[in-house]
Design an enzyme around this catalytic site. Structure first.
Site, PDB file in Angstrom:
ATOM      1  N   HIS A 150     -48.745 -56.701 -30.616  1.00 31.17           N
ATOM      2  CA  HIS A 150     -47.785 -57.746 -30.270  1.00 31.17           C
ATOM      3  C   HIS A 150     -48.365 -59.109 -30.612  1.00 31.17           C
ATOM      4  O   HIS A 150     -47.922 -59.758 -31.558  1.00 31.17           O
ATOM      5  CB  HIS A 150     -47.427 -57.645 -28.779  1.00 31.17           C
ATOM      6  CG  HIS A 150     -46.516 -58.733 -28.283  1.00 31.17           C
ATOM      7  ND1 HIS A 150     -46.756 -59.398 -27.104  1.00 31.17           N
ATOM      8  CD2 HIS A 150     -45.387 -59.259 -28.789  1.00 31.17           C
ATOM      9  CE1 HIS A 150     -45.791 -60.289 -26.906  1.00 31.17           C
ATOM     10  NE2 HIS A 150     -44.942 -60.237 -27.910  1.00 31.17           N
TER      11      HIS A 150
ATOM     12  N   HIS B 240     -49.455 -59.521 -22.201  1.00 31.37           N
ATOM     13  CA  HIS B 240     -48.026 -59.390 -21.894  1.00 31.37           C
ATOM     14  C   HIS B 240     -47.661 -57.988 -21.431  1.00 31.37           C
ATOM     15  O   HIS B 240     -46.503 -57.614 -21.442  1.00 31.37           O
ATOM     16  CB  HIS B 240     -47.207 -59.793 -23.123  1.00 31.37           C
ATOM     17  CG  HIS B 240     -47.613 -61.107 -23.707  1.00 31.37           C
ATOM     18  ND1 HIS B 240     -48.414 -61.209 -24.823  1.00 31.37           N
ATOM     19  CD2 HIS B 240     -47.372 -62.382 -23.310  1.00 31.37           C
ATOM     20  CE1 HIS B 240     -48.645 -62.492 -25.094  1.00 31.37           C
ATOM     21  NE2 HIS B 240     -48.036 -63.224 -24.183  1.00 31.37           N
TER      22      HIS B 240
END
Lengths: 821, 153
Positions: free
Chosen positions: B83, B102
């Site tokens: 990501h 995250h």
């Protein structure tokens, strides 16, 4: 083995690549992205002067770098008739997402249609008509002529009430100000169509009537309020899963600044789990209430706040109605509205009463009230931002429940102030600009039932697939198919005849109970299987498209590629329908009626924008929006100064409330009287079945599942619709992870894949909503509220195994979704 | 923008074009460890294809698809979250790699499938082979590693 793309190298964006502003068109948050295109025979290099980033790409780039993109962000697409290379990557300079990409938006490039790479081969490229037993590609002229001739025949022989319209009302991929205006002008100005409905509900109505009746637009804050607040109060929403970058880029910053987090949700969501990580468990309060009891909880919180004197007396005195009852309960208002004092007579609920009904400790309810409203030790007021979504919008007693929640924000003065706001979180972006819909009435017609009763003869469908996203879907689909099949049979029987004979045959079938279906969509949808004419639309970035996000941030998402095949923007399709209606009606001798269809001589989507939105907002033009880039401007736009559009960061900063149209500018409270299950049939269904069938969303395909049904990365993860269950319930039913099951009740049957989720309560399942492979709506009863808002969330059923796990399901990971750090 | 430089990069002499004609990168075969060095469910830090690409070598204790070694349970993954490139940590409790940035997480027992998260690909896995002495070599990668537009720089 998990799906892998086996890509070990990507073309480098050259320094002189073309650059476009992109707002992700999938969800309400509207993250900023940049698209870069360059010719096939060019590529950038690793030297800083050879690539767009100006950095040495022969070195490893570090965390959060701008100078990297994933294979999903690359594709080859058509631009001005030529193949070009494309990268779409998150924009670090957009204040919405600050460079974060979601698992949805960061696949925008991969989900573009490409004849070169083969992606999204499901996209429609040409108009099609039902001809000789199959859908045959044809010209726009041929398809639109048939649409106009049948539609005109039916509404002139009968009335405009015989034309039923399903149409999006939102921004983003299918909507935007261009397309909502064009369709709105066609159906609400050229015609006065009453039997209209929206993409996700069976009538043409607001999902938050009560907030508006109380004076509050439902999108009244700025996303930065989450960073400025003391408490985030989230109800029936799961933002880490859905509005992902709103959560990560704004809510998390708030939590890291010391904000507390209250979640009202019957299940432990990923948002709750992540909030515990970011804020510490001691700063997260989860009120895991019994399903459908939100209103009682809100009333108890309000009562506790009022009784402790934690209200904002000055705000109440200056900005809310003082004279008792302002609006009486009636057919159009499921609750009375008025002053705080007046509604407290109805809302008053003790902590113990609420604890009993909601199934959560009274002390936790009191704690929630404290976190929302108890002044700080220095006497200053506590700021609280309230966010809600489908848990109550599609929940029990929508009007009163939303009203009860807004009551708390009003009583504590948390509207129009930094760190405040009481807002829905939203699904799609917004982009609504249409002529008045007053003729639709309130309550609006329950259009699904209208069709099921055999009424209506022509159904125009715009980017809606009720096979996946309506309630009572089993019956709806049965009837819709039967009625449209009557017309297909008539078309087949009339094969070889003239256009006039064909129209006559279709109209005869309609008069015998048939339904002529026109489907405008980007793919051949499930309801499109019933269509007689299919019109191919294009998406954002295949056209210029304007929308606003959940903080009313308006952007122009620029066209960087051609519409796929012969597809067109919805705005120009609507214009084509209108022009053909004018021509056909004139031929039929209805000159005055034909004149109503003038004014569609548009050649681009910008023409529709200028005809609609710009007329109401003359400061706003494409050029000015383009210059505002991915940060755009927050609506309403109030001017143009020093070369920039001037917007409005948050609404109601002056304490004057206008959404209800009252001249006094005073907000109203809602007399939210608890009455148990509001929608007919819910209590009986609950008593008859073991499992509560909650419907939920998944970040991987929320708002773009229609494309992801053909995306290998997504299908590898969820080859079947997931049905999350407590592992002990799975043991009871003899289900292993991945086994296929069906859910049965009196409304119908649906199917999915058993997915163990230990954090769920027993006898509860969480099924993905809107799956193409298993419609949760099949088992949802037709019960709605007085204003025809569906209660999708409350459905009960029995579950049985239908198969062992498929090979695809056996490869899926069934581990907990919660991070382990 | 340095357009002149970019143009220069795309105009190659025939010799240069010939030299760069490989369609895919050539992966080095790097020795990561010997099978005897591995303990069940204890991650070993490695890097591949070079020192700037950190990874983890695991003996899972149970055969998995794509696993090598006598028990078919040895796998290796990049630990840069696909990501945003945060360094992930291994959870021995459920054999996943987890991102502190995250909260994405990947299942080491299903070829690095993203269990939940924001990445648009599953986790890059290193192709492994064992020689007769039990030395474990990596000689390939099945996804683009975060932070580089060519897996071999």
């Amino acid at each position: 083995m998990a799906y892998k793309r086996q890509i070990d190298r990507l073309p480098i964006i050259p320094a002189d690549a073309q650059e476009f502003n992109v707002t992700c068109h999938y969800c309400i948050v509207g993250c900023g992205y940049k698209a870069y295109t360059w010719p096939m025979n060019r590529q950038g290099g690793t030297e800083p002067n050879q690539n767009k980033f100006g950095v040495d790409l022969s070195e490893q780039q570090f965390t959060e770098t701008e100078a990297w993109y994933a294979p999903s962000m690359y594709n080859v697409v058509r631009q001005n008739g030529k193949d070009v290379q494309l990268v779409v990557k998150p924009d670090v300079n957009c204040v919405v997402n600050s460079g974060l990409g979601s698992i949805r938006g960061a696949r925008m490039a991969e989900n573009r249609p490409s004849k070169v790479t083969g992606t999204q081969a499901q996209r429609l490229s040409d108009p099609m008509v039902w001809r000789n037993g199959v859908w045959q590609p044809t010209s726009w002229d041929d398809a639109l002529d048939l649409v106009a001739r049948v539609t005109a025949a039916v509404i002139t022989q009968g009335s405009e009430d015989d034309l039923v319209v399903s149409m999006f009302d939102h921004g983003g991929s299918a909507g935007g100000y261009e397309n909502t205006w064009a369709t709105g002008k066609l159906y609400f100005e050229s015609m006065k169509i009453k039997n209209a409905r929206m993409h996700n509900r069976p009538a043409y109505n607001s999902e938050v009537h009560s907030s508006r009746d109380m004076g509050l637009d439902e999108l009244n804050y700025a996303y930065e309020d989450y960073e400025l607040t003391d408490t985030i109060f989230m109800v029936g929403a799961n933002s880490m899963e859905t509005q992902t970058n709103l959560y990560l880029n704004h809510m998390v910053k708030g939590l890291q600044n010391g904000a507390r987090f209250i979640a009202v949700d019957p299940r432990r969501t990923i948002t709750i789990a992540s909030s515990e990580q970011f804020a510490g468990p001691e700063n997260v309060l989860h009120l895991a209430i019994a399903e459908g009891t939100d209103m009682v909880l809100f009333n108890a919180i309000l009562t506790h706040i009022v009784d402790n004197g934690w209200v904002d007396a000055e705000f109440i005195a200056n900005s809310t109605f003082q004279g008792g009852e302002a609006v009486a309960q009636d057919e159009a208002h499921p609750a009375a509205l008025g002053s705080l004092e007046h509604v407290m007579a109805t809302c008053r609920t003790t902590l113990d009463e609420a604890a009993e009904i909601c199934g959560v400790p009274a002390a936790d309810i009191a704690k929630a009230a404290e976190w929302i409203a108890q002044p700080k030790e220095d006497g200053s007021r506590r700021k609280c931002v309230t966010a809600y979504e489908k848990g109550i919008i599609w929940g029990n007693d929508n009007y009163r429940t939303v009203g009860a929640l807004v009551n708390i924000a009003l009583a504590t003065g948390n509207v129009g102030r930094e760190g405040g706001g009481v807002c829905r979180l939203g699904g799609h972006q917004e982009g609504y600009y249409r002529p008045s819909d007053a003729h639709v009435g309130r309550p609006a017609e329950y259009v699904d039932q209208y069709l099921i009763r055999g009424l209506g003869g022509v159904h125009h469908i715009w980017a809606c697939d009720h096979y996946k996203t309506t309630l009572n879907a089993s019956e709806y689909k049965r009837v819709h198919k039967r009625r449209s099949d009557m017309v297909k049979d008539a078309i087949d029987m009339a094969a070889g005849g003239s256009r006039a004979q064909m129209v006559e045959a279709i109209v005869s079938a309609i008069n015998a109970g048939g339904l002529f279906v026109v489907d405008v969509d980007i793919i051949h949808s499930q309801i499109g299987q019933n269509a007689h004419v299919i019109l191919p639309a294009c998406e954002a970035n295949e056209m210029n498209l304007t929308s606003m996000n959940g903080e009313r941030r308006l952007r122009l998402s620029e066209k960087y590629m051609d519409p796929f095949g012969n597809s067109r923007p919805d705005a120009l399709i609507a214009a084509g329908v209108a022009r053909n209606m004018e021509r056909v009606l004139r031929e039929m001798g209805h000159d005055a009626y034909a004149d109503q269809f003038k004014g569609y001589d548009w050649t681009t989507e910008e023409d529709s924008f200028m005809d609609g939105y710009n007329k109401g907002n003359p400061e706003v033009t494409y050029d000015r929006l383009r210059a505002m880039g991915n940060n755009g401007v927050q609506e309403p736009v109030t001017g143009f100064e020093n070369g920039a559009l001037v917007g409005t960061k948050r609404l109601y900063t002056d304490g004057v409330f206008t959404r209800h149209g009252r001249e006094d500018g005073k907000a109203l409270f809602c007399a939210a009287g608890w009455r148990g299950w509001q929608a007919p049939g819910k209590a009986r269904e609950q008593a008859a079945h073991r499992f509560w069938i909650n419907n939920v969303r998944a970040n991987i395909f929320w708002q773009n599942q229609f494309l992801d049904q053909k995306n290998d990365f997504v299908q590898d993860r969820y080859p079947h619709p997931f049905v999350e269950m407590h592992p002990d319930d799975m043991v009871d039913l003899g289900l292993n992870p991945g086994d296929l099951l069906e859910i049965v009740n009196d409304n119908g049957v649906t199917q999915g894949m058993a997915y163990p989720m230990p954090t769920l309560k027993r006898d509860t399942v969480a099924m993905v909503f809107g799956s193409p492979a298993g419609s949760q709506g099949n088992v949802v009863s037709p019960g709605v509220n007085e204003l025809v808002l569906p209660d999708y969330k409350h459905t009960w059923g029995s579950i049985r195994k239908i198969s062992d796990a498929t090979p695809a399901a056996r490869k899926v990971s069934f581990k907990s979704h919660e991070v382990v750090l | 923008m340095a357009t002149a430089g970019a143009a220069a990069a795309t105009v190659l002499t025939p010799e240069q074009a010939k030299a760069r004609a490989l369609a895919r990168v050539d992966y080095p075969a790097n020795r990561l460890a010997n099978i005897a060095d591995l303990m069940v469910n204890e991650p070993m830090d490695i890097s591949y294809p070079d020192a700037d690409s950190p990874g983890v070598l695991l003996k899972l204790g149970q055969a998995v698809e794509g696993g090598v070694g006598p028990e078919g349970d040895v796998v290796a993954f990049s630990v840069l979250c696909p990501h945003k490139g945060w360094m992930m940590s291994y959870s021995a409790a459920d054999k996943t790699l987890n991102c502190p940035g995250h909260h994405s997480r990947f299942d080491c027992e299903t070829g690095g499938q993203q269990v939940w998260g924001h990445a648009t690909s599953n986790l890059a896995q290193f192709t492994l082979r064992l020689d007769d002495s039990g030395d474990i070599y990596a000689d390939g990668v099945d996804e683009l590693i975060y932070g580089r537009l060519s897996n071999v720089l």
